[in-house]
Design an enzyme around this catalytic site. Sequence first.
Site, mmCIF file in Angstrom:
data_model
loop_
_atom_site.group_PDB
_atom_site.id
_atom_site.type_symbol
_atom_site.label_atom_id
_atom_site.label_comp_id
_atom_site.label_asym_id
_atom_site.label_seq_id
_atom_site.Cartn_x
_atom_site.Cartn_y
_atom_site.Cartn_z
ATOM 1 N N LEU A 80 -62.194 19.396 -9.857
ATOM 2 C CA LEU A 80 -62.915 19.631 -10.787
ATOM 3 C C LEU A 80 -62.583 21.145 -11.611
ATOM 4 O O LEU A 80 -62.258 21.561 -12.662
ATOM 5 C CB LEU A 80 -64.049 19.990 -10.288
ATOM 6 C CG LEU A 80 -65.509 18.853 -9.605
ATOM 7 C CD1 LEU A 80 -66.251 19.740 -9.062
ATOM 8 C CD2 LEU A 80 -66.570 18.711 -10.907
ATOM 9 N N GLY A 81 -61.298 21.881 -10.709
ATOM 10 C CA GLY A 81 -60.667 23.476 -11.488
ATOM 11 C C GLY A 81 -60.004 23.723 -9.896
ATOM 12 O O GLY A 81 -60.167 23.303 -9.196
ATOM 13 N N GLY A 83 -57.885 27.537 -10.010
ATOM 14 C CA GLY A 83 -57.707 28.622 -9.913
ATOM 15 C C GLY A 83 -57.133 29.477 -9.339
ATOM 16 O O GLY A 83 -56.483 29.425 -8.260
ATOM 17 N N GLY A 84 -57.782 30.778 -8.980
ATOM 18 C CA GLY A 84 -57.233 31.658 -7.997
ATOM 19 C C GLY A 84 -56.913 31.582 -7.098
ATOM 20 O O GLY A 84 -55.460 31.509 -6.451
ATOM 21 N N PHE A 85 -57.698 31.324 -5.804
ATOM 22 C CA PHE A 85 -57.343 30.376 -4.191
ATOM 23 C C PHE A 85 -57.510 29.653 -3.832
ATOM 24 O O PHE A 85 -57.795 28.921 -2.991
ATOM 25 C CB PHE A 85 -57.917 31.463 -3.591
ATOM 26 C CG PHE A 85 -57.561 32.815 -3.769
ATOM 27 C CD1 PHE A 85 -56.423 33.648 -2.837
ATOM 28 C CD2 PHE A 85 -58.065 33.846 -4.734
ATOM 29 C CE1 PHE A 85 -55.542 35.372 -3.417
ATOM 30 C CE2 PHE A 85 -57.020 35.279 -5.432
ATOM 31 C CZ PHE A 85 -56.764 35.907 -4.564
ATOM 32 N N GLY A 86 -57.436 28.138 -4.840
ATOM 33 C CA GLY A 86 -57.640 27.246 -4.312
ATOM 34 C C GLY A 86 -58.460 26.407 -5.248
ATOM 35 O O GLY A 86 -58.131 26.095 -6.291
ATOM 36 N N SER A 87 -58.348 24.578 -4.765
ATOM 37 C CA SER A 87 -59.051 23.848 -5.875
ATOM 38 C C SER A 87 -60.393 23.567 -5.611
ATOM 39 O O SER A 87 -60.867 23.973 -4.694
ATOM 40 C CB SER A 87 -58.619 22.443 -5.341
ATOM 41 O OG SER A 87 -56.346 23.104 -5.600
ATOM 42 N N VAL A 88 -60.926 22.900 -6.787
ATOM 43 C CA VAL A 88 -62.920 22.192 -6.505
ATOM 44 C C VAL A 88 -62.755 21.455 -6.766
ATOM 45 O O VAL A 88 -62.001 20.749 -7.657
ATOM 46 C CB VAL A 88 -63.355 23.570 -7.407
ATOM 47 C CG1 VAL A 88 -64.801 23.291 -7.619
ATOM 48 C CG2 VAL A 88 -63.189 24.383 -7.659
ATOM 49 N N ASP A 205 -65.694 39.782 -12.835
ATOM 50 C CA ASP A 205 -65.177 38.418 -13.270
ATOM 51 C C ASP A 205 -65.916 37.832 -14.252
ATOM 52 O O ASP A 205 -65.350 36.542 -14.251
ATOM 53 C CB ASP A 205 -64.313 37.672 -11.869
ATOM 54 C CG ASP A 205 -63.150 37.064 -12.217
ATOM 55 O OD1 ASP A 205 -62.565 37.468 -13.139
ATOM 56 O OD2 ASP A 205 -62.752 36.286 -11.188
HETATM 57 N N1 LIG Z 1 -69.980 24.513 -8.442
HETATM 58 C C1 LIG Z 1 -69.679 24.009 -9.317
HETATM 59 N N2 LIG Z 1 -69.786 22.306 -9.960
HETATM 60 C C2 LIG Z 1 -69.358 21.822 -11.356
HETATM 61 N N3 LIG Z 1 -68.125 22.413 -11.243
HETATM 62 C C3 LIG Z 1 -67.796 23.604 -10.373
HETATM 63 C C4 LIG Z 1 -68.278 23.988 -9.689
HETATM 64 N N4 LIG Z 1 -68.114 25.855 -9.278
HETATM 65 C C5 LIG Z 1 -66.473 25.099 -9.910
HETATM 66 N N5 LIG Z 1 -66.036 24.732 -10.377
HETATM 67 C C6 LIG Z 1 -65.212 24.417 -11.480
HETATM 68 O O1 LIG Z 1 -63.899 25.241 -10.790
HETATM 69 C C7 LIG Z 1 -63.815 26.163 -11.717
HETATM 70 C C8 LIG Z 1 -63.050 26.968 -10.530
HETATM 71 O O2 LIG Z 1 -63.750 27.125 -9.562
HETATM 72 P P1 LIG Z 1 -63.940 29.286 -9.594
HETATM 73 O O3 LIG Z 1 -65.203 29.005 -7.903
HETATM 74 O O4 LIG Z 1 -64.602 29.591 -10.563
HETATM 75 O O5 LIG Z 1 -63.236 29.017 -8.553
HETATM 76 P P2 LIG Z 1 -61.477 30.008 -8.552
HETATM 77 O O6 LIG Z 1 -61.606 31.141 -7.347
HETATM 78 O O7 LIG Z 1 -60.369 29.166 -8.489
HETATM 79 O O8 LIG Z 1 -61.537 30.801 -9.881
HETATM 80 C C9 LIG Z 1 -64.661 25.951 -12.397
HETATM 81 O O9 LIG Z 1 -63.777 26.581 -13.630
HETATM 82 C C10 LIG Z 1 -65.424 24.691 -12.426
HETATM 83 O O10 LIG Z 1 -64.230 24.169 -13.817
HETATM 84 MG MG LIG Z 2 -62.900 30.934 -11.017
#
Ligand SMILES: Nc1ncnc2c1ncn2[C@@H]1O[C@H](COP(=O)(O)OP(=O)(O)O)[C@@H](O)[C@H]1O
Ligand SMILES: [Mg+2]
Length: 387
Positions: A80-81, A83-88, A205
């Site tokens: 799904l995404g 960023g900073g410290f990993g993947s979702v 943030d």
């Molecule tokens: N609960 C969630 N449901 C759907 N998408 C999510 C969820 N959590 C994160 N994402 C997707 O993953 C991206 C990065 O998540 P985030 O928690 O902000 O991590 P990071 O520390 O990498 O910024 C978000 O911008 C979003 O697009």
């Molecule tokens: Mg984030």
Amino acid sequence: MGNCGCKLNPFIYKVSSNTKSVRAKNENPTEKPRKDNSGLPSNPEEVEYLRRSTATNPLIVFSFEELKVITGNFRQDYMLGGGGFGSVYKGFVYEDMKEGIEPIPVAVKVHDGDNSHQGHREWLAEVIFLGQLSHPNLVKLIGYCCEDDHRVLIYEYMARGSVENNLFSRVLLPLPWSIRMKIAFGAAKGLAFLHEAEKPVIYRDFKTSNILLDPDYNAKLSDFGLAKDGPVGDKSHVSTRIMGTYGYAAPEYIMTGHLTPRSDVYSFGVVLLELLTGRKCLDKSRPAREQNLTDWAIPLLREKTKILNIIDPRLQGDYPIKAVHKAAMLSYHCLNRNPKARPLMRDIVDSLEPLQVPFEEPGEKSLVTVISEYSNGLVERKDTQLR
Ligand SMILES: Nc1ncnc2c1ncn2[C@@H]1O[C@H](COP(=O)(O)OP(=O)(O)O)[C@@H](O)[C@H]1O
Ligand SMILES: [Mg+2]
């Protein structure tokens, strides 16, 4: 000791752009992260011990094997995404898989394999903060995994993804004015809740990629990795070593490292401006003088006759002009260089309430089509039933 309830170094350290994290200037990118996780918990028992005094929300402990099942072995096309410290990743908890949890879709955030000290601390900050705070405008943390080097967070799945993905998407329809105001209102309520908590929390943030949307466009704050306990007693600020995110961080915070709830208010002003203009706070693809959104927009916000010129052209003029002026002025005040002159989040919530446009509630059993745009470019369409 503050909300975090653990002996963390007070300096939390992440500098990121609105899309991807970047390293701080004084950090050598070629240097391998030191594996110095002393003082940080290494198993669920230690995590629960740290949570003992603050844990109001029960969290489910997952094994890494269970997470592999939930995410189809961390399938790349479920991402799904990142960023900073990993993947979702998107995942699904199946029937009878785990006690205490219904079958539901989830989002699984895996912290980087290098298990850096900073990544580990951000993971813990989320476990602690989201383990004690609950509010309709904060994403719900369902559980976590703390096994060997694996540090993972399991959240409720937010079907429409981030505001960033919706607002700046090239494939989705532009967000209408009413939805933009609903998002601003929801996110403001989330921040106001944090600032007014018994032990106030500074989110630190606030940006479009950290605001997530459910099928009804309710906004929820996620990513509490940088959240900090607010100043207590007669202290006016907490000191930190770093900035949050380029483009969103308040100027005085960047210059002094002094963090106050008004730093979040500044970031809120930036996001509100992004919602109004449809422009990213930093956009290298624009002409030089338009690349920094606040530098470009603030002088125009001051002049009533020019405000409409900067409103997102994709809205095609479909907005109430009075409300646009009010929202623009609100963003202008949030972006005041003098933090004390910025409004409180509670005032912002009150100002946004009358700007809410009632939109037609869909019928009882209507379906909405949720289009998710994944970071690998894949676009998924799904019909979701509304209550
Ligand atoms: N609960 C969630 N449901 C759907 N998408 C999510 C969820 N959590 C994160 N994402 C997707 O993953 C991206 C990065 O998540 P985030 O928690 O902000 O991590 P990071 O520390 O990498 O910024 C978000 O911008 C979003 O697009
Ligand atoms: Mg984030």
